[in-house]
Design a protein around this motif. Structure first.
Motif, PDB file in Angstrom:
ATOM      1  N   CYS A 188      -9.253   4.613   2.886  1.00 49.79           N
ATOM      2  CA  CYS A 188      -8.044   3.884   2.470  1.00 49.79           C
ATOM      3  C   CYS A 188      -7.016   3.875   3.600  1.00 49.79           C
ATOM      4  O   CYS A 188      -6.429   2.837   3.918  1.00 49.79           O
ATOM      5  N   THR A 219       1.273   3.799  -3.266  1.00 47.82           N
ATOM      6  CA  THR A 219       0.960   5.222  -3.073  1.00 47.82           C
ATOM      7  C   THR A 219       2.095   6.093  -3.573  1.00 47.82           C
ATOM      8  O   THR A 219       1.869   7.090  -4.265  1.00 47.82           O
ATOM      9  N   CYS A 272     -13.131   9.126  -1.222  1.00 43.29           N
ATOM     10  CA  CYS A 272     -13.508   7.715  -1.129  1.00 43.29           C
ATOM     11  C   CYS A 272     -14.376   7.237  -2.276  1.00 43.29           C
ATOM     12  O   CYS A 272     -14.426   6.043  -2.556  1.00 43.29           O
ATOM     13  N   GLN A 288     -16.511   1.227   1.314  1.00 41.46           N
ATOM     14  CA  GLN A 288     -15.798   1.999   0.295  1.00 41.46           C
ATOM     15  C   GLN A 288     -16.105   1.465  -1.100  1.00 41.46           C
ATOM     16  O   GLN A 288     -16.270   2.242  -2.044  1.00 41.46           O
ATOM     17  N   SER A 313       0.824  -1.212   0.000  1.00 40.81           N
ATOM     18  CA  SER A 313       0.000   0.000   0.000  1.00 40.81           C
ATOM     19  C   SER A 313       0.858   1.263   0.000  1.00 40.81           C
ATOM     20  O   SER A 313       0.616   2.195  -0.771  1.00 40.81           O
ATOM     21  N   ALA A 318      -9.919  -0.876  -3.121  1.00 40.42           N
ATOM     22  CA  ALA A 318     -10.860  -1.176  -2.034  1.00 40.42           C
ATOM     23  C   ALA A 318     -11.362  -2.611  -2.141  1.00 40.42           C
ATOM     24  O   ALA A 318     -11.496  -3.315  -1.130  1.00 40.42           O
ATOM     25  N   PRO A 358      -4.656   8.601  -1.395  1.00 40.73           N
ATOM     26  CA  PRO A 358      -5.559   7.777  -0.590  1.00 40.73           C
ATOM     27  C   PRO A 358      -6.565   8.634   0.182  1.00 40.73           C
ATOM     28  O   PRO A 358      -6.268   9.740   0.603  1.00 40.73           O
ATOM     29  N   GLN A 396      -8.115   1.673   6.422  1.00 36.31           N
ATOM     30  CA  GLN A 396      -7.874   0.269   6.119  1.00 36.31           C
ATOM     31  C   GLN A 396      -6.389  -0.072   6.265  1.00 36.31           C
ATOM     32  O   GLN A 396      -6.044  -1.154   6.757  1.00 36.31           O
ATOM     33  N   ARG A 397      -5.522   0.837   5.871  1.00 37.19           N
ATOM     34  CA  ARG A 397      -4.080   0.622   6.064  1.00 37.19           C
ATOM     35  C   ARG A 397      -3.771   0.470   7.554  1.00 37.19           C
ATOM     36  O   ARG A 397      -3.019  -0.416   7.958  1.00 37.19           O
TER      37      ARG A 397
END
Length: 176
Positions: free
Chosen positions: A39, A28, A129, A86, A24, A142, A35, A42-43
């Motif tokens: 996002c 990025t 999002c 998401q 991730s 997602a 993000p 979730q990371r």
């Protein structure tokens, strides 16, 4: 075929979640992605998942291992719900009035903003999002996170079901 032990399952979840976090961050940076709050959340959940699963792998015996296992499953379920939400936002037509950004910041947005101030490389949210972003094998990021959280949840449930059971030992054929 031998059934994996809970310790092996927890270790696999930790390794997988840690790999997702590194991927991730790399994606990025490499693709200059922006993000969103979900996002980044979730990371963060993948980071927590990696730490909890590693701790469960190290202390996989007794009641403490079971409690850690439930924490892993709960974290994976929270990640699954976030990724599902998401994914829902991404699939809405632009004319719909769905957005992850509201008039009043949610608890997740406030948490991500604080973390972004503290550690921008890991937690700075600069996107929206409801934007799909890049796809890989027909999956948005997602959707890919959804698959990752689902796999972690299934593995955690399997480890919890195996927790406390005697190892599957086959009797020796030459024993009399």
């Amino acid at each position: 075929m031998p059934v994996p032990t809970p310790r092996l399952i927890w270790s696999s979840i930790a390794l997988g979640a840690g790999g997702v976090v590194l991927l991730s961050i790399g994606l990025t940076e490499w693709f200059n992605l922006h993000p969103c709050h979900l996002c980044i959340f979730q990371r963060l959940l993948f980071m927590i998942l990696a730490v909890l699963a590693l701790t469960a792998a190290l202390f996989a015996t007794g009641r403490g291992g079971r409690i850690l296992g439930f924490a892993v499953a709960l974290t994976a379920a929270a990640g699954l719900a976030t990724a599902l939400y998401q994914s829902f936002l991404e699939r809405q037509p632009p004319s719909m009035d769905f957005s992850c950004v509201g008039a009043e910041p949610t608890l997740i947005e406030r948490l991500v903003e604080r973390l972004g101030e503290w550690q921008p490389l890991l937690f700075l949210a600069t996107g929206f999002c409801d934007e799909m972003g890049p796809q890989f094998l027909g999956l948005s990021l997602a959707n890919a996170a959804l698959v990752g959280f689902l796999m972690a949840l299934i593995a955690a449930v399997a480890a919890l079901m195996r927790h406390g059971q005697a190892p599957n030992v086959q009797p020796r054929r030459d024993a009399i």
